[in-house]
Design a protein around this motif. Structure first.
Motif, short mmCIF file in Angstrom:
data_model
loop_
_atom_site.label_atom_id
_atom_site.label_comp_id
_atom_site.label_asym_id
_atom_site.label_seq_id
_atom_site.Cartn_x
_atom_site.Cartn_y
_atom_site.Cartn_z
N ILE A 1 6.89 28.35 49.04
CA ILE A 1 5.98 28.16 47.91
C ILE A 1 4.96 29.28 47.89
N SER A 2 4.76 29.86 46.71
CA SER A 2 3.86 31.00 46.58
C SER A 2 2.45 30.63 46.99
N ALA A 3 1.66 31.62 47.32
CA ALA A 3 0.31 31.41 47.83
C ALA A 3 -0.52 30.58 46.86
N ILE A 4 -1.12 29.54 47.39
CA ILE A 4 -2.00 28.67 46.60
C ILE A 4 -3.41 28.84 47.14
N GLU A 5 -4.36 29.08 46.26
CA GLU A 5 -5.71 29.42 46.70
C GLU A 5 -6.58 28.20 47.00
N VAL A 6 -6.13 27.01 46.64
CA VAL A 6 -6.90 25.80 46.93
C VAL A 6 -6.16 25.00 48.01
N PRO A 7 -6.85 24.08 48.69
CA PRO A 7 -6.15 23.23 49.67
C PRO A 7 -5.00 22.49 49.00
N TYR A 8 -3.86 22.43 49.68
CA TYR A 8 -2.70 21.76 49.09
C TYR A 8 -1.87 21.07 50.17
N ILE A 9 -1.05 20.17 49.71
CA ILE A 9 -0.12 19.48 50.60
C ILE A 9 1.26 19.47 49.95
N VAL A 10 2.29 19.58 50.78
CA VAL A 10 3.67 19.61 50.27
C VAL A 10 4.38 18.32 50.68
N ASN B 1 -1.44 17.30 58.43
CA ASN B 1 -2.87 17.50 58.67
C ASN B 1 -3.67 17.65 57.37
N SER B 2 -2.98 17.97 56.28
CA SER B 2 -3.68 18.16 55.01
C SER B 2 -3.95 16.85 54.27
N THR B 3 -3.32 15.75 54.72
CA THR B 3 -3.49 14.49 53.98
C THR B 3 -4.94 14.03 54.00
N THR B 4 -5.59 14.15 55.14
CA THR B 4 -6.97 13.69 55.25
C THR B 4 -7.88 14.47 54.31
N LYS B 5 -7.70 15.79 54.29
CA LYS B 5 -8.56 16.63 53.45
C LYS B 5 -8.36 16.34 51.98
N LEU B 6 -7.10 16.24 51.54
CA LEU B 6 -6.85 16.00 50.12
C LEU B 6 -7.27 14.58 49.71
N THR B 7 -7.00 13.60 50.57
CA THR B 7 -7.41 12.24 50.25
C THR B 7 -8.93 12.14 50.19
N GLN C 1 2.38 22.30 35.59
CA GLN C 1 3.75 22.51 35.14
C GLN C 1 4.52 23.55 35.94
N SER C 2 3.82 24.46 36.59
CA SER C 2 4.48 25.53 37.35
C SER C 2 3.63 25.93 38.54
N LEU C 3 4.29 26.34 39.62
CA LEU C 3 3.57 26.80 40.80
C LEU C 3 3.30 28.30 40.76
N GLU C 4 3.79 28.94 39.73
CA GLU C 4 3.53 30.37 39.58
C GLU C 4 2.15 30.57 38.96
N ASN C 5 1.34 31.31 39.66
CA ASN C 5 -0.01 31.65 39.16
C ASN C 5 -0.80 30.41 38.76
N VAL C 6 -0.94 29.50 39.71
CA VAL C 6 -1.72 28.30 39.46
C VAL C 6 -3.17 28.71 39.23
N ASN C 7 -3.65 28.56 38.01
CA ASN C 7 -4.99 29.06 37.69
C ASN C 7 -5.87 27.98 37.05
N LEU C 8 -5.42 26.73 37.15
CA LEU C 8 -6.23 25.66 36.59
C LEU C 8 -7.48 25.47 37.44
N ASN C 9 -8.49 24.94 36.82
CA ASN C 9 -9.74 24.68 37.53
C ASN C 9 -9.60 23.40 38.34
N ILE C 10 -8.91 23.50 39.49
CA ILE C 10 -8.69 22.34 40.35
C ILE C 10 -9.25 22.61 41.73
N ASP C 11 -9.54 21.52 42.45
CA ASP C 11 -10.10 21.64 43.79
C ASP C 11 -9.03 21.53 44.87
N GLY C 12 -7.92 20.89 44.54
CA GLY C 12 -6.82 20.72 45.49
C GLY C 12 -5.53 20.48 44.74
#
Length: 338
Positions: A202-211, A147-153, A181-192
């Protein structure tokens, strides 16, 4: 890929015949069904063969195709490709399942063969970027949260900054991409974020994501004779759960040639929909000194160890040394991208 082609007019019939003659090109098997030669009617035939074909070509108006396929459409992950060609052969339109079903590719191919203009309306293709589902399909990734593919695309279509974390090394085609480079404390200025990983929890990600789950996990197995498949399956599940690895990432199972006819191992490979690789005694002997050894195993089958050498020979780095589950020895390796 098995395709059914329907035509409804005399001109459409000629186009359908031309398309059917392309069968066996590009791995397509094409069957032409002129409406005038279908005693039961197109709707009844379509209902009967819908699950038998991977794609449908309608030489008709778009509206006719839409009305005919409407009762059978379920979900983008399982719907077949649907292509519409006008009966003058001017346009080749990708109507349904453009990405996962392959309709975009088929429409372009038919367009080239007929001299028709391919009509592709998927936004990502028109912008020259990878859609996430096509990126996954091309690299044989399992999409965990479809379900996340539509949002990220959609974010990519709108030029948002998207992060990519990957164990596999394949990079999605997108200009505004940030490698993470790492999923720990992802703090880059990204939207998804797109995550290509075999890791569970996978640790909590604050932006929309897909696995996306890459096929990069190899299982080495040693077992006593006649072990049941369900016991092997449960042993593999337990081993991967202990190291928090997704079952969807299993690429291959390996064992020694003495065990090549073990029904339990063969059935386990079928259960996980992965390949089964059989290694010779000599192949294992060449590397067995690198792993823990058992004199009992040596006396029984001629080598000191099976699970760890098999996992290693399948490729990559051992991420779980041998563990024993009810007489079944399991070792796990992760393939490393080049």
């Amino acid at each position: 890929m098995k395709l059914a082609c329907f035509s409804f007019t005399e001109k459409g019939y000629k186009i359908g015949e031309a398309i059917s003659k392309l069968s066996n090109e590009n791995n397509y098997e094409i069957h032409h069904y002129p409406s005038s030669k279908i005693p039961e009617g197109v709707n009844n035939l379509l209902k009967r063969i819908w699950s038998e074909y991977e794609g449908f070509i309608f030489i008709s108006a778009v509206g006719i195709a839409v009305r005919m396929i409407n009762p059978f459409i379920k979900h983008k992950t399982i719907d077949p490709a649907v292509i519409v060609i006008d009966d003058l052969g001017k346009y080749s339109i990708s109507l349904l399942s453009g990405h996962l079903g392959g309709a975009n590719e088929i429409a372009q191919w038919i367009g080239e063969k007929l001299g028709a203009m391919p009509i592709i309306t998927t936004a990502s293709d028109n912008r020259g970027i990878d859609s996430i589902d096509m990126f996954a399909k091309r690299n044989n990734y399992f999409i965990e949260n479809m379900n996340s593919t539509t949002k990220l695309t959609s974010m990519m279509v709108n030029g948002k900054k998207i992060g990519l974390y990957t164990e596999d090394g394949e990079i999605i085609k997108y200009d505004n991409l940030v490698l993470v480079q790492s999923l720990e404390n992802v703090n880059l200025n990204i939207d998804g974020l797109i995550i290509v990983s075999s890791k569970l929890n996978i640790s909590a990600i604050e932006v929309p994501y897909i696995v996306l789950r890459p096929k990069n996990i190899n299982i080495g197995i040693g077992c006593r004779k006649g072990i049941e498949a369900n016991m092997i399956i449960n042993a593999i599940k337990s081993a991967l759960n202990e190291i928090e690895i997704s079952l969807e990432s299993i690429k291959a199972i390996g064992t020694v040639e003495v065990k090549k006819d073990e029904a339990g191992i063969i059935e386990a490979a079928k259960y996980f929909n992965c390949s089964l690789k059989i290694f010779t005694i000599d192949e294992i002997k060449n590397i067995e000194n690198n792993f823990a050894q058992s004199q009992f195993v040596k006396n029984t089958i001629g080598v000191y160890s099976v699970a760890e050498p098999s996992a290693y020979l399948l490729g990559g780095k051992l991420i779980k040394h041998k563990s024993i589950y009810n007489g079944i020895t399991i070792a796990v390796s992760r393939s490393i991208h080049n």
